[in-house]
Design a protein around this motif. Structure first.
Motif, mmCIF file in Angstrom:
data_model
loop_
_atom_site.group_PDB
_atom_site.id
_atom_site.type_symbol
_atom_site.label_atom_id
_atom_site.label_comp_id
_atom_site.label_asym_id
_atom_site.label_seq_id
_atom_site.Cartn_x
_atom_site.Cartn_y
_atom_site.Cartn_z
ATOM 1 N N ALA A 47 0.833 -1.206 0.000
ATOM 2 C CA ALA A 47 0.000 0.000 0.000
ATOM 3 C C ALA A 47 0.870 1.258 0.000
ATOM 4 N N LEU A 48 1.929 1.254 0.805
ATOM 5 C CA LEU A 48 2.807 2.431 0.844
ATOM 6 C C LEU A 48 3.457 2.654 -0.515
ATOM 7 N N GLU A 49 3.877 1.544 -1.121
ATOM 8 C CA GLU A 49 4.524 1.651 -2.423
ATOM 9 C C GLU A 49 3.542 2.197 -3.467
ATOM 10 N N GLU A 50 2.305 1.718 -3.377
ATOM 11 C CA GLU A 50 1.307 2.084 -4.369
ATOM 12 C C GLU A 50 0.994 3.580 -4.351
ATOM 13 N N VAL A 51 1.016 4.189 -3.159
ATOM 14 C CA VAL A 51 0.720 5.624 -3.083
ATOM 15 C C VAL A 51 1.999 6.460 -3.140
ATOM 16 N N GLY A 52 3.131 5.823 -3.432
ATOM 17 C CA GLY A 52 4.363 6.568 -3.630
ATOM 18 C C GLY A 52 4.986 7.098 -2.354
ATOM 19 N N LEU A 53 4.822 6.353 -1.252
ATOM 20 C CA LEU A 53 5.486 6.751 -0.010
ATOM 21 C C LEU A 53 6.708 5.866 0.205
ATOM 22 N N PRO A 54 7.800 6.428 0.755
ATOM 23 C CA PRO A 54 8.977 5.600 1.025
ATOM 24 C C PRO A 54 8.673 4.599 2.143
ATOM 25 N N ALA A 55 9.355 3.448 2.106
ATOM 26 C CA ALA A 55 9.136 2.437 3.138
ATOM 27 C C ALA A 55 9.437 3.005 4.521
ATOM 28 N N SER A 56 10.309 4.021 4.577
ATOM 29 C CA SER A 56 10.690 4.594 5.874
ATOM 30 C C SER A 56 9.532 5.339 6.532
ATOM 31 N N ALA A 57 8.489 5.668 5.764
ATOM 32 C CA ALA A 57 7.349 6.384 6.347
ATOM 33 C C ALA A 57 6.553 5.475 7.274
ATOM 34 N N ARG A 58 6.750 4.175 7.153
ATOM 35 C CA ARG A 58 5.896 3.223 7.844
ATOM 36 C C ARG A 58 5.911 3.368 9.361
ATOM 37 N N PHE A 59 7.067 3.650 9.924
ATOM 38 C CA PHE A 59 7.125 3.728 11.386
ATOM 39 C C PHE A 59 7.245 5.171 11.873
ATOM 40 N N ARG A 60 6.760 6.081 11.051
ATOM 41 C CA ARG A 60 6.708 7.480 11.466
ATOM 42 C C ARG A 60 5.333 7.792 12.048
ATOM 43 N N TYR A 61 5.263 8.957 12.705
ATOM 44 C CA TYR A 61 3.988 9.503 13.171
ATOM 45 C C TYR A 61 3.512 10.563 12.167
ATOM 46 N N PRO A 62 2.192 10.850 12.143
ATOM 47 C CA PRO A 62 1.697 11.834 11.169
ATOM 48 C C PRO A 62 2.439 13.172 11.202
ATOM 49 N N HIS A 63 2.808 13.664 12.408
ATOM 50 C CA HIS A 63 3.425 15.001 12.448
ATOM 51 C C HIS A 63 4.810 15.003 11.811
ATOM 52 N N GLN A 64 5.364 13.822 11.566
ATOM 53 C CA GLN A 64 6.683 13.775 10.929
ATOM 54 C C GLN A 64 6.579 13.772 9.404
ATOM 55 N N LEU A 65 5.363 13.823 8.892
ATOM 56 C CA LEU A 65 5.155 13.803 7.440
ATOM 57 C C LEU A 65 4.610 15.147 6.976
ATOM 58 N N SER A 66 4.792 15.453 5.689
ATOM 59 C CA SER A 66 4.221 16.683 5.129
ATOM 60 C C SER A 66 2.731 16.472 4.861
#
Lengths: 277, 250
Positions: free
Chosen positions: B121-140
Protein backbone atom coordinates in the motif's frame (compact mmCIF):
# COMPACT_ATOMS: atom_id res chain seq x y z
CA UNK A 1 3.58 59.00 -3.63
CA UNK A 2 5.40 58.23 -0.41
CA UNK A 3 6.23 54.66 0.38
CA UNK A 4 4.07 53.06 3.06
CA UNK A 5 6.52 50.26 3.63
CA UNK A 6 10.18 49.82 2.83
CA UNK A 7 11.79 46.49 3.54
CA UNK A 8 15.44 45.69 2.80
CA UNK A 9 16.97 42.29 3.42
CA UNK A 10 14.46 41.03 5.98
CA UNK A 11 15.60 37.93 7.85
CA UNK A 12 13.51 36.04 10.39
CA UNK A 13 14.74 33.13 12.47
CA UNK A 14 13.09 30.88 15.03
CA UNK A 15 14.96 28.97 17.75
CA UNK A 16 15.15 25.19 17.57
CA UNK A 17 16.98 22.55 19.64
CA UNK A 18 19.71 22.61 17.00
CA UNK A 19 20.12 26.39 17.04
CA UNK A 20 18.26 29.17 15.22
CA UNK A 21 16.53 28.27 11.95
CA UNK A 22 16.23 31.09 9.45
CA UNK A 23 12.87 30.95 7.65
CA UNK A 24 13.00 34.23 5.73
CA UNK A 25 16.31 34.78 3.95
CA UNK A 26 16.62 38.38 2.84
CA UNK A 27 13.35 39.72 1.43
CA UNK A 28 13.14 43.27 0.08
CA UNK A 29 10.28 45.33 -1.31
CA UNK A 30 8.77 48.79 -1.35
CA UNK A 31 5.05 49.39 -1.11
CA UNK A 32 3.15 52.56 -1.96
CA UNK A 33 -0.58 53.14 -2.36
CA UNK A 34 -0.90 50.00 -4.46
CA UNK A 35 -1.98 46.40 -4.27
CA UNK A 36 0.87 43.94 -3.75
CA UNK A 37 0.22 40.21 -3.78
CA UNK A 38 2.51 37.80 -1.97
CA UNK A 39 2.08 34.27 -3.28
CA UNK A 40 3.66 31.06 -2.12
CA UNK A 41 3.00 27.59 -0.80
CA UNK A 42 2.64 26.77 2.88
CA UNK A 43 5.91 27.39 4.64
CA UNK A 44 7.22 29.82 2.03
CA UNK A 45 7.43 32.65 4.59
CA UNK A 46 4.76 34.86 3.07
CA UNK A 47 2.77 35.42 6.28
CA UNK A 48 5.89 35.84 8.41
CA UNK A 49 7.19 38.47 5.97
CA UNK A 50 3.96 40.47 6.10
CA UNK A 51 3.60 40.20 9.85
CA UNK A 52 7.14 41.41 10.38
CA UNK A 53 5.95 44.83 9.16
CA UNK A 54 3.78 45.03 12.28
CA UNK A 55 6.30 43.15 14.45
CA UNK A 56 3.49 40.66 15.05
CA UNK A 57 5.64 37.58 15.39
CA UNK A 58 6.08 35.20 18.30
CA UNK A 59 8.44 36.58 20.94
CA UNK A 60 10.96 33.85 20.19
CA UNK A 61 11.42 35.05 16.60
CA UNK A 62 14.52 37.09 15.75
CA UNK A 63 13.91 39.73 13.09
CA UNK A 64 16.66 41.63 11.33
CA UNK A 65 16.73 43.89 8.30
CA UNK A 66 19.01 46.58 6.96
CA UNK A 67 15.87 48.69 6.66
CA UNK A 68 12.28 48.10 7.73
CA UNK A 69 10.08 51.18 7.89
CA UNK A 70 6.39 51.92 8.00
CA UNK A 71 5.74 55.47 6.77
CA UNK A 72 9.31 56.38 7.68
CA UNK A 73 9.10 54.90 11.22
CA UNK A 74 11.84 52.40 11.98
CA UNK A 75 9.81 49.33 12.92
CA UNK A 76 12.68 47.33 14.41
CA UNK A 77 13.73 50.22 16.64
CA UNK A 78 10.18 51.13 17.67
CA UNK A 79 8.91 50.44 21.19
CA UNK A 80 5.84 48.28 21.78
CA UNK A 81 4.02 51.51 22.61
CA UNK A 82 4.92 53.01 19.23
CA UNK A 83 3.95 49.77 17.50
CA UNK A 84 0.53 49.82 19.15
CA UNK A 85 -0.03 53.23 17.58
CA UNK A 86 0.59 51.62 14.18
CA UNK A 87 -1.15 48.25 14.58
CA UNK A 88 -4.83 48.54 13.91
CA UNK A 89 -4.79 52.32 13.69
CA UNK A 90 -2.53 52.81 10.70
CA UNK A 91 -2.20 49.27 9.42
CA UNK A 92 -4.99 46.72 9.70
CA UNK A 93 -4.68 42.95 9.48
CA UNK A 94 -7.47 40.79 8.04
CA UNK A 95 -7.15 37.12 8.88
CA UNK A 96 -8.35 34.01 7.12
CA UNK A 97 -11.15 32.70 9.25
CA UNK A 98 -13.70 35.00 10.95
CA UNK A 99 -14.80 32.01 13.06
CA UNK A 100 -11.53 32.22 14.99
CA UNK A 101 -10.60 35.88 14.61
CA UNK A 102 -13.79 37.38 16.08
CA UNK A 103 -14.63 37.34 19.77
CA UNK A 104 -17.37 34.70 20.13
CA UNK A 105 -19.02 36.32 23.18
CA UNK A 106 -19.34 39.88 21.83
CA UNK A 107 -21.85 41.07 19.24
CA UNK A 108 -20.50 42.19 15.87
CA UNK A 109 -21.52 45.78 16.58
CA UNK A 110 -19.85 45.83 20.00
CA UNK A 111 -16.57 44.54 18.52
CA UNK A 112 -16.52 47.17 15.81
CA UNK A 113 -17.47 49.90 18.29
CA UNK A 114 -14.63 48.76 20.56
CA UNK A 115 -12.16 48.98 17.68
CA UNK A 116 -13.46 52.44 16.85
CA UNK A 117 -13.19 53.71 20.43
CA UNK A 118 -9.62 52.49 20.88
CA UNK A 119 -8.57 54.86 18.11
CA UNK A 120 -11.12 57.70 18.25
CA UNK A 121 -12.38 59.87 21.07
CA UNK A 122 -16.11 59.56 21.40
CA UNK A 123 -19.05 58.38 23.43
CA UNK A 124 -20.49 54.88 23.43
CA UNK A 125 -23.39 56.20 21.39
CA UNK A 126 -21.08 57.69 18.75
CA UNK A 127 -19.13 54.44 18.64
CA UNK A 128 -22.31 52.46 18.06
CA UNK A 129 -23.37 54.81 15.27
CA UNK A 130 -19.89 54.51 13.72
CA UNK A 131 -20.12 50.71 13.90
CA UNK A 132 -23.44 50.69 12.03
CA UNK A 133 -22.05 53.11 9.47
CA UNK A 134 -19.03 50.84 8.93
CA UNK A 135 -21.25 47.78 8.52
CA UNK A 136 -23.14 49.69 5.83
CA UNK A 137 -19.81 50.52 4.16
CA UNK A 138 -18.95 46.84 3.88
CA UNK A 139 -22.33 46.46 2.18
CA UNK A 140 -24.29 44.70 4.86
CA UNK A 141 -27.88 45.30 3.93
CA UNK A 142 -29.43 45.54 7.38
CA UNK A 143 -26.55 46.91 9.50
CA UNK A 144 -28.70 47.61 12.57
CA UNK A 145 -29.79 43.99 12.80
CA UNK A 146 -26.38 42.51 12.01
CA UNK A 147 -24.72 44.71 14.66
CA UNK A 148 -26.74 42.83 17.31
CA UNK A 149 -25.68 39.36 16.10
CA UNK A 150 -22.99 37.17 17.65
CA UNK A 151 -20.27 35.67 15.43
CA UNK A 152 -21.86 32.18 15.44
CA UNK A 153 -25.01 33.71 13.95
CA UNK A 154 -23.08 35.09 10.96
CA UNK A 155 -22.27 33.27 7.74
CA UNK A 156 -18.62 33.10 6.65
CA UNK A 157 -18.99 35.98 4.23
CA UNK A 158 -20.81 38.16 6.78
CA UNK A 159 -18.17 37.36 9.41
CA UNK A 160 -15.44 38.43 7.01
CA UNK A 161 -17.31 41.69 6.32
CA UNK A 162 -17.53 42.34 10.05
CA UNK A 163 -13.78 41.77 10.38
CA UNK A 164 -13.13 44.16 7.49
CA UNK A 165 -15.43 46.76 9.07
CA UNK A 166 -13.45 46.43 12.29
CA UNK A 167 -10.17 46.95 10.47
CA UNK A 168 -11.56 50.02 8.69
CA UNK A 169 -12.77 51.65 11.92
CA UNK A 170 -9.51 53.51 12.62
CA UNK A 171 -9.01 54.60 8.95
CA UNK A 172 -5.77 52.71 8.29
CA UNK A 173 -3.36 53.58 5.46
CA UNK A 174 -2.38 49.99 4.90
CA UNK A 175 -4.36 46.76 4.91
CA UNK A 176 -2.66 43.41 5.22
CA UNK A 177 -5.03 40.63 4.20
CA UNK A 178 -3.74 37.14 5.01
CA UNK A 179 -5.73 34.63 2.94
CA UNK A 180 -8.90 36.72 3.49
CA UNK A 181 -11.12 34.54 1.32
CA UNK A 182 -9.68 31.02 1.54
CA UNK A 183 -12.38 29.94 3.99
CA UNK A 184 -15.17 31.29 1.77
CA UNK A 185 -17.21 29.99 -1.17
CA UNK A 186 -16.35 31.19 -4.67
CA UNK A 187 -19.39 33.48 -4.98
CA UNK A 188 -18.68 35.08 -1.59
CA UNK A 189 -14.95 35.25 -2.32
CA UNK A 190 -15.59 37.35 -5.40
CA UNK A 191 -17.82 39.76 -3.44
CA UNK A 192 -15.34 40.19 -0.60
CA UNK A 193 -12.46 40.83 -3.00
CA UNK A 194 -14.50 43.42 -4.92
CA UNK A 195 -15.33 45.06 -1.60
CA UNK A 196 -11.66 45.21 -0.54
CA UNK A 197 -10.70 46.51 -3.98
CA UNK A 198 -13.31 49.24 -3.83
CA UNK A 199 -12.37 50.32 -0.30
CA UNK A 200 -8.67 50.38 -1.12
CA UNK A 201 -9.29 52.53 -4.18
CA UNK A 202 -11.70 54.90 -2.44
CA UNK A 203 -9.51 55.45 0.60
CA UNK A 204 -6.16 55.41 -1.21
CA UNK A 205 -4.87 52.62 1.02
CA UNK A 206 -1.98 50.30 0.35
CA UNK A 207 -2.80 46.61 0.32
CA UNK A 208 -0.78 43.48 0.85
CA UNK A 209 -2.76 40.39 -0.16
CA UNK A 210 -1.26 37.12 0.95
CA UNK A 211 -2.51 33.99 -0.76
CA UNK A 212 -1.56 30.60 -2.11
CA UNK A 213 -3.83 31.23 -5.10
CA UNK A 214 -1.73 32.59 -7.96
CA UNK A 215 -4.55 33.25 -10.49
CA UNK A 216 -6.65 34.98 -7.83
CA UNK A 217 -3.83 37.29 -6.75
CA UNK A 218 -2.83 38.23 -10.26
CA UNK A 219 -6.45 39.00 -11.09
CA UNK A 220 -6.71 41.34 -8.17
CA UNK A 221 -3.34 42.97 -7.46
CA UNK A 222 -1.06 45.36 -9.33
CA UNK A 223 2.13 43.52 -8.52
CA UNK A 224 2.89 39.97 -7.46
CA UNK A 225 5.82 38.70 -5.43
CA UNK A 226 6.35 34.95 -5.64
CA UNK A 227 8.00 33.38 -2.59
CA UNK A 228 9.54 29.96 -2.10
CA UNK A 229 11.36 28.67 0.98
CA UNK A 230 11.81 32.13 2.47
CA UNK A 231 13.09 33.82 -0.68
CA UNK A 232 11.56 35.94 -3.40
CA UNK A 233 11.75 33.95 -6.62
CA UNK A 234 10.27 36.58 -8.86
CA UNK A 235 8.42 39.87 -8.79
CA UNK A 236 6.23 40.84 -11.72
CA UNK A 237 3.37 43.02 -12.86
CA UNK A 238 0.19 41.05 -12.25
CA UNK A 239 -0.91 41.55 -15.84
CA UNK A 240 2.23 39.76 -17.02
CA UNK A 241 1.70 36.64 -14.96
CA UNK A 242 1.29 34.43 -17.99
CA UNK A 243 4.71 35.67 -19.11
CA UNK A 244 6.33 34.61 -15.82
CA UNK A 245 9.94 33.53 -16.35
CA UNK A 246 10.95 31.79 -13.17
CA UNK A 247 10.62 27.99 -13.35
CA UNK A 248 8.95 27.92 -9.92
CA UNK A 249 6.23 30.36 -11.00
CA UNK A 250 5.81 28.46 -14.26
CA UNK A 251 5.64 25.19 -12.36
CA UNK A 252 2.92 26.52 -10.04
CA UNK A 253 0.86 27.69 -13.02
CA UNK A 254 1.32 24.46 -14.94
CA UNK A 255 0.21 22.12 -12.15
CA UNK A 256 -3.21 23.78 -11.85
CA UNK A 257 -6.07 21.86 -13.41
CA UNK A 258 -7.97 24.07 -15.82
CA UNK A 259 -11.66 24.20 -16.62
CA UNK A 260 -11.16 25.66 -20.07
CA UNK A 261 -8.07 23.76 -21.20
CA UNK A 262 -8.35 20.10 -20.26
CA UNK A 263 -5.10 18.27 -19.53
CA UNK A 264 -4.74 14.50 -19.66
CA UNK A 265 -2.29 14.55 -16.84
CA UNK A 266 -1.25 17.36 -14.55
CA UNK A 267 2.37 18.36 -14.64
CA UNK A 268 4.10 18.03 -11.33
CA UNK A 269 6.35 20.69 -9.88
CA UNK A 270 10.01 19.68 -9.97
CA UNK A 271 11.70 21.49 -7.12
CA UNK A 272 15.19 22.74 -7.90
CA UNK A 273 17.52 22.83 -4.84
CA UNK A 274 19.05 25.96 -6.40
CA UNK A 275 15.85 27.88 -5.53
CA UNK A 276 16.75 27.48 -1.89
CA UNK A 277 19.89 29.47 -2.53
CA UNK B 1 -27.42 -4.65 -17.71
CA UNK B 2 -25.30 -4.76 -14.58
CA UNK B 3 -26.50 -2.76 -11.57
CA UNK B 4 -24.69 0.56 -11.07
CA UNK B 5 -21.97 0.51 -8.42
CA UNK B 6 -23.63 3.39 -6.60
CA UNK B 7 -27.36 4.07 -6.87
CA UNK B 8 -29.02 6.87 -4.94
CA UNK B 9 -32.74 7.48 -5.41
CA UNK B 10 -34.86 10.20 -3.80
CA UNK B 11 -32.40 10.65 -0.94
CA UNK B 12 -33.50 12.98 1.83
CA UNK B 13 -31.30 13.67 4.86
CA UNK B 14 -32.34 15.44 8.05
CA UNK B 15 -30.34 16.94 10.90
CA UNK B 16 -32.86 17.16 13.69
CA UNK B 17 -35.92 19.03 12.45
CA UNK B 18 -34.11 20.46 9.41
CA UNK B 19 -33.99 18.65 6.11
CA UNK B 20 -30.70 19.43 4.35
CA UNK B 21 -30.92 17.12 1.31
CA UNK B 22 -34.26 17.29 -0.51
CA UNK B 23 -34.60 14.23 -2.69
CA UNK B 24 -31.45 13.64 -4.71
CA UNK B 25 -31.09 10.85 -7.28
CA UNK B 26 -28.11 9.74 -9.35
CA UNK B 27 -26.13 6.64 -10.10
CA UNK B 28 -22.48 5.82 -10.84
CA UNK B 29 -21.46 2.90 -13.04
CA UNK B 30 -18.70 0.49 -11.97
CA UNK B 31 -15.29 2.02 -12.68
CA UNK B 32 -16.73 5.50 -13.33
CA UNK B 33 -16.21 8.78 -11.48
CA UNK B 34 -18.99 11.09 -10.43
CA UNK B 35 -18.28 14.49 -8.89
CA UNK B 36 -20.57 16.69 -6.83
CA UNK B 37 -19.85 20.43 -6.77
CA UNK B 38 -21.54 23.20 -4.84
CA UNK B 39 -20.98 25.76 -2.15
CA UNK B 40 -20.76 25.13 1.58
CA UNK B 41 -24.11 24.06 2.97
CA UNK B 42 -25.38 22.80 -0.39
CA UNK B 43 -25.57 19.25 0.96
CA UNK B 44 -22.87 17.63 -1.17
CA UNK B 45 -20.80 16.27 1.71
CA UNK B 46 -23.94 15.17 3.53
CA UNK B 47 -24.85 12.87 0.63
CA UNK B 48 -21.39 11.32 0.80
CA UNK B 49 -21.66 10.87 4.54
CA UNK B 50 -25.15 9.40 4.29
CA UNK B 51 -23.87 6.83 1.79
CA UNK B 52 -21.02 5.95 4.16
CA UNK B 53 -23.50 5.52 7.02
CA UNK B 54 -22.40 8.68 8.86
CA UNK B 55 -25.75 10.52 8.64
CA UNK B 56 -28.31 8.18 10.18
CA UNK B 57 -31.53 10.17 9.64
CA UNK B 58 -32.22 9.62 5.95
CA UNK B 59 -34.97 8.31 3.71
CA UNK B 60 -35.10 7.23 0.09
CA UNK B 61 -33.03 4.41 -1.38
CA UNK B 62 -29.29 3.83 -1.62
CA UNK B 63 -27.59 0.77 -3.04
CA UNK B 64 -24.01 -0.44 -3.42
CA UNK B 65 -23.56 -2.77 -6.38
CA UNK B 66 -27.27 -3.61 -6.43
CA UNK B 67 -27.49 -4.32 -2.69
CA UNK B 68 -29.84 -1.96 -0.88
CA UNK B 69 -28.32 -0.19 2.12
CA UNK B 70 -30.17 -0.16 5.43
CA UNK B 71 -29.74 1.83 8.61
CA UNK B 72 -26.52 0.16 9.64
CA UNK B 73 -23.55 -0.63 7.46
CA UNK B 74 -22.28 -4.20 7.70
CA UNK B 75 -18.57 -4.80 8.11
CA UNK B 76 -18.44 -6.01 4.54
CA UNK B 77 -19.62 -2.59 3.32
CA UNK B 78 -16.42 -0.98 4.57
CA UNK B 79 -14.26 -3.56 2.86
CA UNK B 80 -15.88 -2.58 -0.44
CA UNK B 81 -16.33 1.14 0.15
CA UNK B 82 -13.90 3.52 1.86
CA UNK B 83 -13.72 7.25 2.42
CA UNK B 84 -10.92 9.86 2.15
CA UNK B 85 -11.49 13.06 4.09
CA UNK B 86 -10.45 16.63 3.38
CA UNK B 87 -8.03 17.25 6.16
CA UNK B 88 -5.17 14.78 6.51
CA UNK B 89 -4.22 16.51 9.77
CA UNK B 90 -7.56 15.67 11.33
CA UNK B 91 -8.22 12.26 9.82
CA UNK B 92 -5.07 10.49 11.04
CA UNK B 93 -4.51 9.56 14.67
CA UNK B 94 -1.74 11.87 15.93
CA UNK B 95 -0.26 9.35 18.37
CA UNK B 96 -0.28 6.20 16.28
CA UNK B 97 2.39 5.25 13.77
CA UNK B 98 1.46 4.97 10.12
CA UNK B 99 2.04 1.21 10.45
CA UNK B 100 -0.57 0.87 13.17
CA UNK B 101 -3.12 3.04 11.32
CA UNK B 102 -2.74 1.00 8.15
CA UNK B 103 -2.97 -2.29 10.08
CA UNK B 104 -6.25 -1.39 11.79
CA UNK B 105 -8.66 -1.75 8.85
CA UNK B 106 -6.99 -5.09 8.01
CA UNK B 107 -7.50 -6.36 11.56
CA UNK B 108 -11.12 -5.22 11.55
CA UNK B 109 -11.70 -7.08 8.29
CA UNK B 110 -9.74 -10.10 9.62
CA UNK B 111 -7.46 -10.07 6.58
CA UNK B 112 -4.14 -11.89 6.49
CA UNK B 113 -0.70 -10.94 5.17
CA UNK B 114 -0.83 -7.63 6.99
CA UNK B 115 2.90 -6.94 6.68
CA UNK B 116 2.99 -7.46 2.91
CA UNK B 117 -0.22 -5.49 2.38
CA UNK B 118 1.13 -2.48 4.27
CA UNK B 119 4.37 -2.54 2.29
CA UNK B 120 2.44 -2.76 -0.97
CA UNK B 121 0.00 0.00 0.00
CA UNK B 122 2.81 2.43 0.84
CA UNK B 123 4.52 1.65 -2.42
CA UNK B 124 1.31 2.08 -4.37
CA UNK B 125 0.72 5.62 -3.08
CA UNK B 126 4.36 6.57 -3.63
CA UNK B 127 5.49 6.75 -0.01
CA UNK B 128 8.98 5.60 1.03
CA UNK B 129 9.14 2.44 3.14
CA UNK B 130 10.69 4.59 5.87
CA UNK B 131 7.35 6.38 6.35
CA UNK B 132 5.90 3.22 7.84
CA UNK B 133 7.12 3.73 11.39
CA UNK B 134 6.71 7.48 11.47
CA UNK B 135 3.99 9.50 13.17
CA UNK B 136 1.70 11.83 11.17
CA UNK B 137 3.43 15.00 12.45
CA UNK B 138 6.68 13.78 10.93
CA UNK B 139 5.15 13.80 7.44
CA UNK B 140 4.22 16.68 5.13
CA UNK B 141 0.58 17.46 4.29
CA UNK B 142 0.84 15.72 0.93
CA UNK B 143 2.43 12.63 2.48
CA UNK B 144 -0.33 12.52 5.08
CA UNK B 145 -3.01 12.60 2.38
CA UNK B 146 -1.16 9.73 0.69
CA UNK B 147 -1.36 7.81 3.97
CA UNK B 148 -5.10 8.50 4.13
CA UNK B 149 -5.48 7.17 0.58
CA UNK B 150 -3.33 4.13 1.40
CA UNK B 151 -5.51 3.43 4.44
CA UNK B 152 -8.63 3.67 2.32
CA UNK B 153 -7.17 1.32 -0.31
CA UNK B 154 -5.62 -1.26 1.96
CA UNK B 155 -8.70 -3.47 2.24
CA UNK B 156 -8.99 -3.55 -1.54
CA UNK B 157 -12.24 -1.58 -1.88
CA UNK B 158 -14.12 -1.09 -5.14
CA UNK B 159 -15.52 2.34 -4.25
CA UNK B 160 -13.76 5.40 -2.85
CA UNK B 161 -15.75 8.29 -1.40
CA UNK B 162 -13.57 11.40 -1.73
CA UNK B 163 -14.57 14.42 0.36
CA UNK B 164 -12.57 17.45 -0.86
CA UNK B 165 -9.43 15.28 -1.04
CA UNK B 166 -7.14 18.08 -2.25
CA UNK B 167 -8.56 21.34 -0.90
CA UNK B 168 -6.29 21.43 2.15
CA UNK B 169 -3.20 20.92 -0.01
CA UNK B 170 -0.88 23.25 -1.91
CA UNK B 171 -1.52 23.26 -5.66
CA UNK B 172 1.74 21.45 -6.40
CA UNK B 173 0.73 18.68 -3.98
CA UNK B 174 -2.83 18.73 -5.32
CA UNK B 175 -1.48 17.87 -8.78
CA UNK B 176 0.43 14.89 -7.35
CA UNK B 177 -2.60 13.58 -5.45
CA UNK B 178 -4.94 14.01 -8.45
CA UNK B 179 -2.47 12.12 -10.66
CA UNK B 180 -2.23 9.40 -8.01
CA UNK B 181 -6.02 9.06 -7.86
CA UNK B 182 -6.20 8.82 -11.67
CA UNK B 183 -3.45 6.15 -11.74
CA UNK B 184 -5.08 4.09 -8.99
CA UNK B 185 -8.41 4.18 -10.77
CA UNK B 186 -6.84 3.01 -14.02
CA UNK B 187 -4.92 0.23 -12.25
CA UNK B 188 -7.73 -1.07 -10.04
CA UNK B 189 -10.93 -0.10 -11.85
CA UNK B 190 -12.12 1.87 -8.81
CA UNK B 191 -15.42 3.75 -8.70
CA UNK B 192 -15.09 7.31 -7.37
CA UNK B 193 -17.72 9.53 -5.81
CA UNK B 194 -16.05 12.88 -5.18
CA UNK B 195 -17.13 16.10 -3.52
CA UNK B 196 -15.34 19.38 -4.17
CA UNK B 197 -16.01 23.08 -4.56
CA UNK B 198 -13.37 23.39 -7.29
CA UNK B 199 -14.80 23.05 -10.80
CA UNK B 200 -11.42 22.61 -12.49
CA UNK B 201 -10.58 19.74 -10.12
CA UNK B 202 -13.91 17.97 -10.60
CA UNK B 203 -13.79 18.31 -14.38
CA UNK B 204 -10.25 16.93 -14.37
CA UNK B 205 -11.11 13.74 -12.48
CA UNK B 206 -14.83 13.16 -13.15
CA UNK B 207 -16.42 12.84 -16.60
CA UNK B 208 -19.90 13.25 -15.06
CA UNK B 209 -20.84 15.97 -12.59
CA UNK B 210 -23.80 16.88 -10.36
CA UNK B 211 -24.27 20.49 -9.26
CA UNK B 212 -25.73 20.98 -5.78
CA UNK B 213 -27.56 24.03 -4.46
CA UNK B 214 -29.63 24.31 -1.30
CA UNK B 215 -29.90 20.54 -0.81
CA UNK B 216 -30.96 19.80 -4.37
CA UNK B 217 -29.03 18.50 -7.32
CA UNK B 218 -30.00 21.22 -9.76
CA UNK B 219 -28.16 19.81 -12.76
CA UNK B 220 -26.25 16.76 -13.95
CA UNK B 221 -23.93 17.26 -16.88
CA UNK B 222 -20.78 15.92 -18.49
CA UNK B 223 -17.41 17.50 -17.80
CA UNK B 224 -17.17 18.28 -21.52
CA UNK B 225 -20.43 20.26 -21.39
CA UNK B 226 -19.29 22.07 -18.27
CA UNK B 227 -15.99 22.99 -19.93
CA UNK B 228 -17.72 24.20 -23.06
CA UNK B 229 -20.33 26.18 -21.14
CA UNK B 230 -23.29 24.06 -22.31
CA UNK B 231 -25.06 24.40 -18.97
CA UNK B 232 -28.77 24.52 -18.21
CA UNK B 233 -29.06 25.86 -14.68
CA UNK B 234 -28.16 29.46 -13.71
CA UNK B 235 -26.27 28.28 -10.61
CA UNK B 236 -24.01 26.10 -12.77
CA UNK B 237 -23.44 29.07 -15.05
CA UNK B 238 -22.60 31.29 -12.07
CA UNK B 239 -20.08 28.81 -10.62
CA UNK B 240 -18.54 28.32 -14.06
CA UNK B 241 -18.21 32.07 -14.65
CA UNK B 242 -16.40 32.57 -11.32
CA UNK B 243 -14.01 29.76 -12.14
CA UNK B 244 -13.20 30.83 -15.69
CA UNK B 245 -12.88 34.52 -14.78
CA UNK B 246 -9.81 33.74 -12.69
CA UNK B 247 -8.36 31.33 -15.23
CA UNK B 248 -8.61 33.79 -18.05
CA UNK B 249 -6.96 36.50 -15.96
CA UNK B 250 -3.81 34.38 -15.73
Amino acid sequence: MSAHVEMRDLRVAFPSPRGPVEVVHGVSFTLGAEKLGIVGESGSGKSVTARAILKLLPRAATISATRLTFDGIDVLGASERQMRAIRGKRAGLILQDPKYALNPVMTAGAQIAEAWRVHHRGSARQARAAAIDLLAQVRIRDPGRVAALYPHELSGGMGQRVMIAMMLAPDPELLIADEPTSALDATVQAEILRLIEDLVARRGMGLILISHDLPLVSHFCDRVMVMYAGRVMEELRAANLSAAQHPYTRGLLDCLPSLIHPKDRLSVLKRDPAWEG
Amino acid sequence: MAAPMIAIDGLRVRFGAREVVHGVSFSVARGASFGMVGESGSGKSTILRAFAGLAPDWSGAMALDGQALGRRRARDFFRRCQMVFQDPYGSLHPRQTIDRQLAEPLQIQAMDGIDARIRRALEEVGLPASARFRYPHQLSGGQRQRVAIARALITGPEVLLLDEPTSALDVSVQAEVLNLLADLQAARGLTYLMVTHNLAVVAHLCPWIGVMQGGEMVEQLSAADLRAGRVAHPHTAELRALSTELEEAG
